[in-house]
Design a protein around this motif. Structure first.
Motif, PDB file in Angstrom:
ATOM      1  N   MET A 142      -2.480  15.994  20.034  1.00 56.90           N
ATOM      2  CA  MET A 142      -1.353  16.639  19.346  1.00 56.90           C
ATOM      3  C   MET A 142      -0.047  15.893  19.589  1.00 56.90           C
ATOM      4  N   TYR A 150      -1.663  14.638  10.563  1.00 52.95           N
ATOM      5  CA  TYR A 150      -2.017  16.064  10.480  1.00 52.95           C
ATOM      6  C   TYR A 150      -1.192  16.799   9.419  1.00 52.95           C
ATOM      7  N   ALA A 168       3.508  22.100  11.050  1.00 50.59           N
ATOM      8  CA  ALA A 168       3.652  20.725  11.544  1.00 50.59           C
ATOM      9  C   ALA A 168       4.572  20.677  12.761  1.00 50.59           C
ATOM     10  N   ILE A 171       2.670  22.242  15.786  1.00 52.81           N
ATOM     11  CA  ILE A 171       1.651  21.337  16.336  1.00 52.81           C
ATOM     12  C   ILE A 171       2.300  20.289  17.237  1.00 52.81           C
TER      13      ILE A 171
END
Length: 295
Positions: A142, A150, A168, A171
């Motif tokens: 991450m 992602y 987003a 994360i």
């Protein structure tokens, strides 16, 4: 030698088939579950829109008064409080109030989400080495994977808008609070835990009465880092339709508006400094309280 000449062609065919398989699987998944995923995140979207409208519709003197009160409660510093008020007055005077409120809304919601999800995960990690071994590589990914990697599947599933931007940001910003919650609880003195056990404290009582209070300075350091990372994502989030200070910065890059970019960039920096000073001051006060308690 035959193998060496044939291998690249075979490799390209296999790779192409693999890519097509992944693309088809994702399309099938998005068609089947896309509407359900959107419906799941709809309450979050409604709350974010409501909170943003609340900040925008509230008279600016009242917003500044609330910010000053929260800053004072967190930092207990006249300098930081006065500096925060001046920063917001300058932001309003320069015509960046609406964008700042939008940024404040998404960063606040993101921070609350990261705390609500990250602290329980950090607690689980602290109670089990196996859980820590499973979650740590996920946190590493991450933090190190490029944002756009992602961002793509999120945008493909949910489209352009506030929710993909919020996800987003979450994360990217969640790992510090998870890591530092885990670290803070693991650093609690064993003698203190043994003393709690000797008084017959249950696992729940030890967690909420001993471990979490003693780990609060570390947890607040995690909150501080989460806020900083959320603010650093503001410009990237603006690329997928999230309103805020990142939008004008993005426009300034594409149109060479240096003044616009500098002003909005400095507004982001001002927010970052305010959040950083308040959360750090609060963390230091907690640390001092803990040390006094031990003394």
């Amino acid at each position: 030698m035959e193998f060496l000449t044939e291998f690249p062609a075979l490799g390209r065919k296999d790779l192409s088939a693999l890519k097509q398989g992944i693309d088809e699987s994702f399309r099938t998944f998005s068609r089947a579950y896309g509407p359900d995923i959107e419906a799941f995140f709809n309450p979050l979207l409604k709350f974010l829109i409501w909170f943003e409208r609340l900040l925008l519709s509230t008279p600016w003197p009242l917003v500044i008064l609330v910010i000053a009160a929260l800053t004072w409660l967190g930092a207990r510093s006249v300098k930081i409080t006065v500096g925060s008020v001046i920063a917001f007055l300058v932001i309003g005077y320069l015509g960046m109030w609406e964008d700042t409120m939008a940024t404040l809304a998404i960063v606040s919601v993101c921070t609350v989400l990261c705390i609500a999800i990250g602290i329980p995960i950090g607690i689980l990690m602290s109670r089990s080495n196996r859980t820590q071994a499973v979650i740590t590589p996920i946190l590493d990914v991450m933090q190190t994977i490029p944002v756009f990697v992602y961002l793509l599947p999120v945008v493909m599933l949910l489209g352009i808008g506030k929710v993909p931007g919020l996800l987003a940001v979450c994360i990217y910003a969640a790992p510090p609070i998870v890591r530092l919650t885990n670290l803070g609880i693991r650093l609690v003195d064993r003698d203190v835990m043994e003393a709690a056990e000797s008084f017959g404290a249950s696992g729940r009582e030890k967690l909420f009465g001993v471990q979490i209070p003693l780990a609060l300075p570390n947890i607040f350091a995690g909150v501080n880092q989460t806020i900083m990372m959320a603010l650093s994502m503001v410009v990237i989030a603006s690329m997928i339709g999230v309103k805020g200070l990142g939008g004008p910065v993005l426009r300034s890059i594409s149109n060479q508006y240096l003044a616009l970019g500098l002003m909005n960039g400095l507004a982001i920096v001002a927010l970052a400094i305010i959040f950083d000073r308040v959360s750090q001051s609060y963390g230091k006060r907690l640390q001092a309280y803990r040390e006094t308690g031990h003394g």
